[in-house]
Structures are given as C-alpha cells and as structure tokens.
Design an enzyme around this catalytic site. Structure first.
Site, PDB file in Angstrom:
ATOM      1  N   LYS A 135     -33.679 -21.211 -32.855  1.00 15.89           N
ATOM      2  CA  LYS A 135     -34.151 -20.479 -31.689  1.00 15.89           C
ATOM      3  C   LYS A 135     -33.873 -18.989 -31.785  1.00 15.89           C
ATOM      4  CE  LYS A 135     -35.564 -23.961 -29.064  1.00 15.89           C
ATOM      5  NZ  LYS A 135     -36.905 -24.055 -28.477  1.00 15.89           N
TER       6      LYS A 135
ATOM      7  N   ASN B 290     -16.412 -13.353 -23.228  1.00 14.56           N
ATOM      8  CA  ASN B 290     -16.106 -12.233 -22.335  1.00 14.56           C
ATOM      9  C   ASN B 290     -14.693 -11.746 -22.621  1.00 14.56           C
ATOM     10  OD1 ASN B 290     -14.244 -13.867 -20.605  1.00 14.56           O
ATOM     11  ND2 ASN B 290     -16.159 -14.960 -20.159  1.00 14.56           N
TER      12      ASN B 290
ATOM     13  N   PHE C  21     -12.135 -17.694  -8.108  1.00  8.38           N
ATOM     14  CA  PHE C  21     -11.984 -16.252  -8.332  1.00  8.38           C
ATOM     15  C   PHE C  21     -13.375 -15.622  -8.387  1.00  8.38           C
ATOM     16  CE2 PHE C  21      -7.642 -16.890  -8.835  1.00  8.38           C
ATOM     17  CZ  PHE C  21      -6.980 -15.677  -9.062  1.00  8.38           C
TER      18      PHE C  21
ATOM     19  N   LYS D  19     -20.137 -22.707  -2.150  1.00  6.49           N
ATOM     20  CA  LYS D  19     -19.494 -23.620  -3.100  1.00  6.49           C
ATOM     21  C   LYS D  19     -18.417 -24.471  -2.445  1.00  6.49           C
ATOM     22  CE  LYS D  19     -20.652 -20.567  -6.943  1.00  6.49           C
ATOM     23  NZ  LYS D  19     -20.233 -19.922  -8.198  1.00  6.49           N
TER      24      LYS D  19
ATOM     25  N   ASP E 131     -21.753 -17.689 -18.510  1.00  6.54           N
ATOM     26  CA  ASP E 131     -22.857 -18.159 -17.667  1.00  6.54           C
ATOM     27  C   ASP E 131     -23.998 -18.769 -18.475  1.00  6.54           C
ATOM     28  OD1 ASP E 131     -21.650 -17.362 -15.287  1.00  6.54           O
ATOM     29  OD2 ASP E 131     -22.385 -15.322 -15.493  1.00  6.54           O
TER      30      ASP E 131
ATOM     31  N   LYS F  68     -20.089 -16.888  -1.780  1.00  4.97           N
ATOM     32  CA  LYS F  68     -19.649 -17.909  -2.733  1.00  4.97           C
ATOM     33  C   LYS F  68     -18.700 -18.905  -2.078  1.00  4.97           C
ATOM     34  CE  LYS F  68     -20.079 -14.977  -6.842  1.00  4.97           C
ATOM     35  NZ  LYS F  68     -19.360 -14.291  -7.948  1.00  4.97           N
TER      36      LYS F  68
END
Length: 396
Positions: A288, A209, A323, A341, A278, A337
């Site tokens: 694959k 990212n 974050f 979490k 992710d 979240k």
C-alpha cells in the site's frame, strides 16, 4: 516522602554493609530521621563514624552504651521507629531473630520493635540456599516480617548465584511502599496505561509519538504506594517501570486495546494516559506504500478508540479517567470527550503551555469532572500523580 518518619537501620557483618551507607544517605534526602544499629562484626566492614556523619546520630553497637540520648536505648528506639530494616541481614542474625535470641543491641531492638520490619539477607549462595536458613526466613515471614529477596550475581567470594543485597535504590523503594503513603487504595485494583504505541510502516519505520510514559508510570507508582494492586499496560518506553506493579508490555494500538479489554473487567479504577496512535498503515508489506517523485504516501486506517470502548462496557462502580491533550479550546474539547466517552474524569492539558505535555518532567493539568474543574499549577508529574489520585479517591 519520608519527612517526619523515624527509620532504624540494622547492619550486620557482611561485605554488603557499605551499601547501607548509600541507603542511609537516600533516606536522609527523603526527609527521614535515621538511626543505625550495628553488630560488632559489622564494624569490621564499615566504620560507625560513616553512619554518624550521614545521620547526625550516634551509631549504636554496644547494648549497654551509656552515652546515648534515649533511656533504655533498645526499647525507646524501637518504640519511636516507624519502620526497621536490617540490611544486610546475616544468616546469624536471621537465625537469632527467628528463634527469639536477643543478645546484642540489634537483636534486642528488633525484638522490641512493633513497627514494620524488613529483612534483606546478604550472604554466600550456599548459605542462602541452606534449608535451615530458608526455614528461618519462612518463620520470620510467618511472624509478619517482610523478606526482600536477594539479587543474583557475582558475590564477594567470587561465587555466582543468589545472595547479593539489592542496591540502595531498590531497598528505598521497599521502605517507601511500606510507610511513605496512607494505604487509602488498599484492596483496589488499578489499571493504568502509559507511553506511546508504534504502528509499523515497514521493517524500519513506524508511526508513533513523543510520549515518554512518565505520567503513567508516576500514577502507577503512586497508586502502588497507596496499597493498590496495579496493572501497568505500557507501550515502548526508555524509562524503568515502577516496582510492585504487574507490567504488561505492548507495541501497537491493537495490542493496547486487547490488553486493556483483557484487564478492564477486574479493575476498580482505570486511568488511561497512553498516547495511542490514531492511525495505522493498512499493511506493512509495502503493497500500500506508493513512492512518487521521492514522496511516500501511505494508506491509513483509524485505530480503535480504547476510551470510548471502555465507556460503553464499563461497570457502574468503575471509575474511568482519561487524558486529553489539546492545542486549542482545551476545556470545551475535553468536556465533550468526557461526556461522549462516558468518563468520570479527564485530565486535560494544553500542549502550547510551557512545561506541559510530552517529554517533560512537569505538567500543567486541569482535572475535569461533570461538576468541577480543578486547575493544577505547574508541578512535577509525580506531584500531579498524587493530586490526580487524591481527586479520584474523593469520588469512589
């Protein structure tokens, strides 16, 4: 960060004296009031007028100079100092200070100064390695002086080895660590994650990212300035890691997870800024990966949720901040979240807001706890780091 601070710079007879002019300039830009004291030998390497021009103060060389604004100059200047640094520090001056000899303006001021004292030795390698010099440095350290280790490289005498004075930017960081911030995190162990992770598709390509690590690095640096012992777990970043932190480099999400789990138990505060991928390819062998009409499809597996794992095993006295980057319903999604979490705080931003998110020097953050929402304006990530830690300190 040094506005209102009085800093005394001592300069001795070394070719490295020219670097101290750069340091004086950096300190002035930070808002410090800088006074320079030179030995007579130092004046052979750099003209006192250079420092007078930079600092707008008379550069002192003569102990008995009568054209000076302070009465009993070496006493009053020492008393007014928030910090004194001798850079470069010659073997001669180090020996004098270690043995209580005060026979010029610099050494008398140093002997009278009760502020933090930083010594940056600069000399020939053989002189630096001389056991007498090393004993003198140990003696100064035992008296509370901070000794800045010289750099290694080619010296002015063309020898190669240890003895170079560090660059002005490095010396500035030592000064900032000493006096820039109140030590309100002293004794705390802070764990920070930063940057992206990379998941290899094949030997050439990867899933990653746009995270630069700037936010996490800024938090780690500010926590260190506040006196915390900081461990920074960082994915691949193109910026220099902050000094005075334990750096743990990682690449993949699995690496990040393992590193966090290895350090979480000893941490009092955990701040997760890393943008962890992710998903990862099920294999990097190519088995694959299927190509059809020029298109590639990859079988993916979700990576471990590090924040959720932390929330499940956390100590009751730990503080965990995550974050959240959202493109819609920022507050609602972030609160979900926070609860799911088991976090104490979440720093949320909307990626659609100009100046926020990845690859910028600024951010627009809302700090969310179970009871509060504090919306911060557009500010630099260093300013955000300070505000985030300010809020965390209120809760610990």
């Amino acid at each position: 960060m040094l506005t209102g601070k009085n800093i005394v710079l001592g300069v001795t007879g070394s070719i490295a004296a020219y670097k101290t002019a750069g340091l004086a300039s950096l300190l002035i830009k930070q808002g410090a009031d800088v006074h320079v004291i030179m030995t007579k030998n130092a004046a052979n390497f750099i003209n006192p007028i250079t420092f007078e021009t930079l600092t707008a103060h008379k550069c002192l060389v003569d102990t008995f100079d009568r054209d000076f604004e302070f009465h009993v100059a070496h006493v009053n200047l020492a008393a007014a100092a928030d910090l004194m640094m001798i850079a470069p520090a010659s073997a001669d001056v180090i020996g004098k200070l270690a043995n209580g000899i005060a026979d010029d303006m610099l050494t008398t001021t140093a002997m009278a100064c009760k502020a933090p004292m930083l010594i940056a030795p600069a000399m020939n390698t053989n002189m630096y390695e001389n056991p007498i010099l090393q004993d003198n440095l140990k003696k100064l350290y035992s008296y509370g002086y901070e000794i800045i280790e010289p750099a290694t490289g080619m010296l002015a005498c063309r020898d190669v080895g240890k003895g170079k004075m560090p660059e002005p930017e490095t010396l500035l960081k030592y000064i900032l660590r000493s006096i820039a911030c109140e030590k309100d995190l002293s004794g705390k162990r802070v764990l920070v994650t930063a940057g992206p992770t990379q998941e290899a598709i094949d030997p050439v390509r990867c899933i990653t990212n746009h995270s630069t690590g700037k936010m996490g690095y800024a938090i780690a640096e500010n926590a260190s300035l506040r006196g915390a012992h900081v461990t920074l777990i960082t994915g691949p970043c193109d910026i220099e890691p902050p000094m005075f932190c334990d750096i743990v480099p990682v690449t993949t999400a699995e690496d990040m997870y393992n590193a966090v789990m290895a350090h979480q138990a000893e941490s009092d505060i955990i701040i997760m800024t890393a943008a962890v991928a992710d998903y990862r390819p099920e294999t990097v062998s190519g088995e694959k990966i299927k190509k059809s009409d020029g298109n590639m499809s990859i079988a993916l597996t979700r990576t471990k949720d590090i924040l959720a794992s932390l929330g499940e095993i956390r100590r009751p006295d730990q503080f965990i901040c995550g974050f959240s980057m959202e493109t819609e319903h920022m507050l609602e999604n972030s609160r979900t979240k926070l609860a799911k979490k088991h976090l104490d705080m979440i720093a949320a931003n909307n990626l659609k807001v100009p100046g926020a998110g990845f690859a910028t020097d600024t951010n627009v953050i809302t700090l969310i706890t179970r009871e509060t929402e504090i919306q911060l304006p557009l500010m630099s990530k260093h300013e955000d780091a300070e505000r985030i830690l300010d809020e965390i300190i209120k809760h610990i």
